[in-house]
Write a protein that holds these residues in place. Structure first.
Motif, mmCIF file in Angstrom:
data_model
loop_
_atom_site.group_PDB
_atom_site.id
_atom_site.type_symbol
_atom_site.label_atom_id
_atom_site.label_comp_id
_atom_site.label_asym_id
_atom_site.label_seq_id
_atom_site.Cartn_x
_atom_site.Cartn_y
_atom_site.Cartn_z
ATOM 1 N N GLY A 111 24.386 25.037 -37.647
ATOM 2 C CA GLY A 111 23.394 24.680 -36.633
ATOM 3 C C GLY A 111 22.344 23.745 -37.207
ATOM 4 N N LYS A 112 21.811 22.948 -36.316
ATOM 5 C CA LYS A 112 20.809 21.956 -36.740
ATOM 6 C C LYS A 112 19.427 22.582 -36.877
ATOM 7 C CE LYS A 112 22.098 19.599 -33.064
ATOM 8 N NZ LYS A 112 23.333 20.340 -32.726
ATOM 9 N N ARG B 65 15.487 24.303 -32.753
ATOM 10 C CA ARG B 65 14.437 25.138 -32.142
ATOM 11 C C ARG B 65 13.439 25.637 -33.185
ATOM 12 N NH1 ARG B 65 19.007 24.593 -30.405
ATOM 13 N NH2 ARG B 65 19.489 24.250 -28.204
ATOM 14 N N HIS C 27 18.748 31.882 -29.679
ATOM 15 C CA HIS C 27 19.668 30.751 -29.471
ATOM 16 C C HIS C 27 21.084 31.142 -29.915
ATOM 17 C CE1 HIS C 27 21.366 26.767 -29.579
ATOM 18 N NE2 HIS C 27 21.406 26.727 -30.892
ATOM 19 N N PHE D 253 22.336 34.072 -30.151
ATOM 20 C CA PHE D 253 22.823 35.052 -29.164
ATOM 21 C C PHE D 253 23.418 34.328 -27.949
ATOM 22 C CE2 PHE D 253 20.443 36.809 -25.284
ATOM 23 C CZ PHE D 253 21.535 37.468 -24.748
ATOM 24 N N SER D 254 22.700 33.324 -27.462
ATOM 25 C CA SER D 254 23.196 32.631 -26.266
ATOM 26 C C SER D 254 24.503 31.897 -26.562
ATOM 27 C CB SER D 254 22.135 31.673 -25.718
ATOM 28 O OG SER D 254 22.091 30.481 -26.464
ATOM 29 N N ASP E 6 27.865 32.512 -24.693
ATOM 30 C CA ASP E 6 28.342 31.320 -23.980
ATOM 31 C C ASP E 6 29.803 31.013 -24.309
ATOM 32 O OD1 ASP E 6 27.750 29.070 -22.271
ATOM 33 O OD2 ASP E 6 27.880 27.803 -24.040
ATOM 34 N N ARG F 111 30.039 25.531 -34.242
ATOM 35 C CA ARG F 111 29.486 25.147 -35.552
ATOM 36 C C ARG F 111 30.600 24.964 -36.593
ATOM 37 N NH1 ARG F 111 24.050 29.066 -35.502
ATOM 38 N NH2 ARG F 111 22.823 27.699 -34.178
ATOM 39 N N THR G 295 14.024 33.459 -21.941
ATOM 40 C CA THR G 295 15.380 33.960 -22.138
ATOM 41 C C THR G 295 15.984 34.529 -20.855
ATOM 42 O OG1 THR G 295 14.751 34.508 -24.400
ATOM 43 C CG2 THR G 295 16.729 35.548 -23.600
ATOM 44 N N MET H 61 16.750 30.892 -19.522
ATOM 45 C CA MET H 61 18.103 30.570 -19.985
ATOM 46 C C MET H 61 19.213 31.305 -19.223
ATOM 47 S SD MET H 61 19.385 30.468 -23.895
ATOM 48 C CE MET H 61 18.930 32.131 -24.254
ATOM 49 N N ALA H 62 19.051 32.617 -19.028
ATOM 50 C CA ALA H 62 20.106 33.354 -18.307
ATOM 51 C C ALA H 62 20.243 32.820 -16.879
ATOM 52 C CB ALA H 62 19.810 34.850 -18.309
ATOM 53 N N GLN I 192 22.101 29.560 -17.008
ATOM 54 C CA GLN I 192 23.544 29.781 -17.202
ATOM 55 C C GLN I 192 24.198 30.208 -15.884
ATOM 56 O OE1 GLN I 192 25.310 29.034 -19.675
ATOM 57 N NE2 GLN I 192 27.061 30.381 -19.913
ATOM 58 N N LYS J 243 18.386 26.272 -18.455
ATOM 59 C CA LYS J 243 19.402 26.685 -19.431
ATOM 60 C C LYS J 243 19.047 26.290 -20.865
ATOM 61 C CE LYS J 243 24.159 25.742 -20.492
ATOM 62 N NZ LYS J 243 25.374 25.047 -20.132
ATOM 63 N N PHE K 249 17.396 15.923 -25.012
ATOM 64 C CA PHE K 249 18.385 16.676 -25.792
ATOM 65 C C PHE K 249 19.646 16.893 -24.958
ATOM 66 C CE2 PHE K 249 20.542 20.526 -27.030
ATOM 67 C CZ PHE K 249 20.521 20.530 -28.404
HETATM 68 C C1 GRG Z 1 20.346 34.368 -22.982
HETATM 69 C C2 GRG Z 1 19.952 36.371 -21.557
HETATM 70 C C3 GRG Z 1 20.880 35.376 -22.073
HETATM 71 C C4 GRG Z 1 22.181 35.396 -21.747
HETATM 72 C C5 GRG Z 1 23.121 34.423 -22.201
HETATM 73 C C6 GRG Z 1 25.277 32.453 -22.338
HETATM 74 C C7 GRG Z 1 23.916 32.264 -21.792
HETATM 75 C C8 GRG Z 1 23.252 33.378 -21.172
HETATM 76 C C9 GRG Z 1 23.272 31.107 -21.828
HETATM 77 C C10 GRG Z 1 23.883 29.932 -22.461
HETATM 78 C C11 GRG Z 1 22.843 28.984 -22.809
HETATM 79 C C12 GRG Z 1 23.443 27.923 -23.624
HETATM 80 C C13 GRG Z 1 24.489 28.244 -24.628
HETATM 81 C C14 GRG Z 1 23.042 26.683 -23.471
HETATM 82 C C15 GRG Z 1 23.639 25.577 -24.257
HETATM 83 C C16 GRG Z 1 22.564 24.918 -24.977
HETATM 84 C C17 GRG Z 1 23.102 23.996 -26.002
HETATM 85 C C18 GRG Z 1 23.237 22.559 -25.674
HETATM 86 C C19 GRG Z 1 23.442 24.480 -27.181
HETATM 87 C C20 GRG Z 1 23.748 23.686 -28.375
HETATM 88 O O1 GRG Z 1 22.528 23.576 -29.073
HETATM 89 P P1 GRG Z 1 22.437 22.873 -30.477
HETATM 90 O O2 GRG Z 1 23.118 21.545 -30.411
HETATM 91 O O3 GRG Z 1 23.309 23.852 -31.360
HETATM 92 O O4 GRG Z 1 21.034 22.861 -30.916
HETATM 93 P P2 GRG Z 1 23.220 24.177 -32.922
HETATM 94 O O5 GRG Z 1 24.600 24.686 -33.260
HETATM 95 O O6 GRG Z 1 22.873 22.917 -33.666
HETATM 96 O O7 GRG Z 1 22.198 25.237 -33.080
#
Ligand code: GRG
Length: 300
Positions: free
Chosen positions: A49-50, A53, A82, A84-85, A89, A101, A153, A158-159, A162, A185, A223
């Protein structure tokens, strides 16, 4: 506090190394029972991961005068949420992706039930750390940060985003609807990351909070626009996750809505907007400027 400017790449590398160490230290060891769950949590969080956040939290915190030591736990909490999501996801009931990753997604490396639990436990750990006595902020600051992160969150962050995303497959979203989905999201957690860092300082200048809020609205959206462009232009090996997923799932993106060239122009406009928000500030905002450049110029 005297501000010492530092080239952005050095600053980013230093803080990426720092957050890795903080996360490594704060997470239960993989030898602690239930060992499989702790192994899965560490697998999902560490060594990838980068850390965008966490960098947002450190950059805003340092801009507002907080010390790195005070920002460590809020920055780690945001990265845990993050991660966790991402774990959830990637699961078959969500985006169904085998790669994250550059390695197998957590449910592929372990199993669905373990991935589900690892995600849940990462979220709890984030809030546990923020409420812990080890976080040497005063109670009002802790509550402010807890509230920010919980709100970002949940269903209005975010939820919720999604949920909108899942309901939007095979639907051509308008630009307003697409932006709304992404502000929930992806944008909500980025905003919480940035402001959590800022609230680690005492008596933050409201003008700075205002500038940061406008900055993150622009750069959070940038982003996402860049994410949509990379999904089309970058390959899977570079991204570390499956490229072309959006088209495959027939999702609305800034590329499908505007075309690739206009999407690139939009990313540049948002990048300029983010810089404009920092115009009243001199060198003390250079890291935030560098971060805006990093987010829009990233290759993965
Ligand atoms: C959070 C309550 C809760 C439930 C989960 C699955 C979900 C709900 C939400 C998904 C949100 C999600 C995965 C959004 C995508 C965001 C995104 C572009 C992620 C990639 O982020 P980077 O590029 O990743 O910063 P790295 O790997 O660099 O950290």
């Amino acid at each position: 506090m005297t501000f010492t400017p530092q080239p952005f790449n050095d600053w980013a590398h230093q803080h990426q190394t720092r957050i890795e160490h903080v996360l490594e230290t704060l997470m239960p060891a993989s030898t602690v029972e239930p060992a499989k769950l702790h192994l899965a949590m560490r697998y999902a969080v560490l060594g990838g991961g980068k850390r965008v956040r966490a960098l947002l939290a450190y950059a805003a915190g340092e801009f507002c005068g907080a010390s790195r030591e005070h920002i460590d736990i809020p920055a780690a909490a945001v990265e845990l949420i993050h991660a966790f999501s991402l774990v959830h996801d990637d699961m078959p009931c969500m985006d169904d992706d085998d790669l994250r990753r550059g390695k197998p997604s957590t449910h592929k490396q372990f199993d669905d039930a373990t991935a589900l639990l690892a995600g849940d436990a990462l979220q709890s750990l984030a809030f546990e750390l923020l409420a812990s006595p080890d976080l040497t902020l005063d109670s009002a600051q802790k509550i402010q940060i807890l509230h920010l992160l919980a709100f970002a969150t949940g269903s209005r962050g975010m939820a919720g985003g999604q949920s909108i995303d899942l309901a939007s497959t095979n639907v051509a979203l308008s630009r307003v609807a697409l932006e709304n989905m992404h502000q929930h999201k992806t944008g909500a957690l980025m905003r919480a990351a940035l402001l959590s860092g800022a609230y680690c300082a005492h008596a933050v200048d409201p003008d700075k909070i205002n500038a940061l809020t406008r900055y993150i609205t622009a750069i959070g959206l940038a982003f996402q626009v860049v994410d949509d462009i990379l999904d089309v232009e970058a390959d899977t090996a570079t991204l570390g996750k499956t490229s072309g997923k959006d088209a495959e799932a027939n999702k609305s993106t800034y590329v499908t809505l505007l075309g690739i060239d206009a999407a690139k122009t939009l990313a540049q406009q948002l990048h300029q907007e983010a810089h404009a928000c920092l115009a009243p500030y001199a060198q003390e905002a250079d890291t935030l400027r560098g971060l805006a450049d990093f987010i829009t110029q990233r290759q993965f």
